[in-house]
Motif scaffolding. Structure first.
Motif, PDB file in Angstrom:
ATOM      1  N   CYS A  13      28.777 128.557 116.552  1.00  0.00           N
ATOM      2  CA  CYS A  13      29.656 127.801 115.665  1.00  0.00           C
ATOM      3  C   CYS A  13      29.303 126.308 115.609  1.00  0.00           C
ATOM      4  CB  CYS A  13      31.109 127.999 116.092  1.00  0.00           C
ATOM      5  SG  CYS A  13      32.288 127.308 114.926  1.00  0.00           S
ATOM      6  N   ASP A  14      29.139 125.665 116.747  1.00  0.00           N
ATOM      7  CA  ASP A  14      28.840 124.225 116.757  1.00  0.00           C
ATOM      8  C   ASP A  14      27.486 123.929 116.120  1.00  0.00           C
ATOM      9  OD1 ASP A  14      31.254 123.416 117.845  1.00  0.00           O
ATOM     10  OD2 ASP A  14      30.509 123.460 119.915  1.00  0.00           O
ATOM     11  N   TYR A  17      27.911 124.135 112.417  1.00  0.00           N
ATOM     12  CA  TYR A  17      28.658 122.980 111.931  1.00  0.00           C
ATOM     13  C   TYR A  17      27.728 121.764 111.806  1.00  0.00           C
ATOM     14  CZ  TYR A  17      32.205 119.379 111.523  1.00  0.00           C
ATOM     15  OH  TYR A  17      32.959 118.331 111.072  1.00  0.00           O
ATOM     16  N   SER A  30      34.503 123.844 107.869  1.00  0.00           N
ATOM     17  CA  SER A  30      35.018 123.306 109.120  1.00  0.00           C
ATOM     18  C   SER A  30      34.583 124.237 110.255  1.00  0.00           C
ATOM     19  CB  SER A  30      36.543 123.229 109.067  1.00  0.00           C
ATOM     20  OG  SER A  30      37.095 124.539 109.044  1.00  0.00           O
ATOM     21  N   ARG A  31      34.737 123.766 111.479  1.00  0.00           N
ATOM     22  CA  ARG A  31      34.432 124.634 112.626  1.00  0.00           C
ATOM     23  C   ARG A  31      35.308 125.889 112.585  1.00  0.00           C
ATOM     24  NH1 ARG A  31      33.236 119.635 115.047  1.00  0.00           N
ATOM     25  NH2 ARG A  31      31.273 119.692 116.219  1.00  0.00           N
ATOM     26  N   ARG A  32      36.545 125.710 112.208  1.00  0.00           N
ATOM     27  CA  ARG A  32      37.462 126.857 112.148  1.00  0.00           C
ATOM     28  C   ARG A  32      36.984 127.879 111.108  1.00  0.00           C
ATOM     29  NH1 ARG A  32      43.931 126.648 110.860  1.00  0.00           N
ATOM     30  NH2 ARG A  32      44.270 128.857 111.168  1.00  0.00           N
ATOM     31  N   GLN A  33      36.567 127.410 109.937  1.00  0.00           N
ATOM     32  CA  GLN A  33      36.064 128.320 108.907  1.00  0.00           C
ATOM     33  C   GLN A  33      34.800 129.029 109.384  1.00  0.00           C
ATOM     34  OE1 GLN A  33      35.922 125.157 105.970  1.00  0.00           O
ATOM     35  NE2 GLN A  33      37.322 126.309 104.632  1.00  0.00           N
ATOM     36  N   ALA A  35      33.909 129.614 112.486  1.00  0.00           N
ATOM     37  CA  ALA A  35      34.280 130.579 113.532  1.00  0.00           C
ATOM     38  C   ALA A  35      34.827 131.857 112.902  1.00  0.00           C
ATOM     39  CB  ALA A  35      35.314 129.962 114.472  1.00  0.00           C
ATOM     40  N   HIS A  36      35.603 131.698 111.846  1.00  0.00           N
ATOM     41  CA  HIS A  36      36.138 132.869 111.140  1.00  0.00           C
ATOM     42  C   HIS A  36      35.010 133.699 110.526  1.00  0.00           C
ATOM     43  CE1 HIS A  36      39.098 135.257 109.056  1.00  0.00           C
ATOM     44  NE2 HIS A  36      38.495 135.021 107.913  1.00  0.00           N
ATOM     45  N   THR A  39      33.113 135.815 113.023  1.00  0.00           N
ATOM     46  CA  THR A  39      33.813 136.901 113.708  1.00  0.00           C
ATOM     47  C   THR A  39      34.414 137.935 112.761  1.00  0.00           C
ATOM     48  OG1 THR A  39      35.832 135.562 113.808  1.00  0.00           O
ATOM     49  CG2 THR A  39      34.373 135.482 115.721  1.00  0.00           C
TER      50      THR A  39
END
Length: 161
Positions: A13-14, A17, A30-33, A35-36, A39
């Motif tokens: 993820c990082d 990003y 974003s990191r959240r997007q 990560a989604h 997964t």
């Protein structure tokens, strides 16, 4: 430049990003997007990793249940790796992954001002078929492009079970 292609993992993820920040001025995930995307069960993420284990490109395919169309949702190549054939290699691998999941068509959107990406997609057989006004956050339009995926183009199609 030696590199390998592999599936994306949550631990990437990082690195993704940071690659997004190097590649895009706006409309970055974003990191959240990210990560989604890494997964989700209905996505395939392929990463190009350099000899020194740096992520130098990636692409994400999204799949919808009961659909034979895959969507190239994100695609980027590190500016330092452009012009090396990486984009073509990564896109071919993504097409193969889409075929392996039963997709018969690949769909994408590309910024209207990204001539380099549009050129790559055209060379790879994509056809621009729909103009999308004000598609990106900065107001830039996009072209929607697609390509029919012929199962016979898969190198191992004859041996697939």
């Amino acid at each position: 430049m030696l590199r390998t292609l592999r599936r994306g993992l949550p631990a990437d993820c990082d690195a993704l990003y940071q690659l997004e920040e190097r590649c895009f001025d706006s409309d970055r995930f974003s990191r959240r997007q990210l990560a989604h995307l890494l997964t989700r069960a209905n996505a395939v993420n392929l990463l190009a990793v350099s000899e020194d284990q740096c992520v130098v490109g990636y692409g994400t395919l999204l799949f919808r249940r009961n659909s034979t169309t895959a969507r190239l949702y994100s695609f980027c190549v590190d500016p330092a790796a452009r012009g090396t054939g990486l984009g073509r290699e990564l896109l071919q691998a993504l097409e193969e992954a889409a075929r392996a999941r039963g997709s018969q068509r690949l769909l994408l959107e590309v910024r209207a001002d990204n001539r380099v990406a549009m050129g790559l997609y055209r060379r790879m057989g994509f056809i621009a078929h729909r103009w999308l006004d004000d598609y990106y956050a900065d107001g830039c339009a996009a072209w929607q492009m697609d390509k029919r995926l012929d199962v016979s183009e898969t190198p191992d199609a004859a041996s697939a079970d």
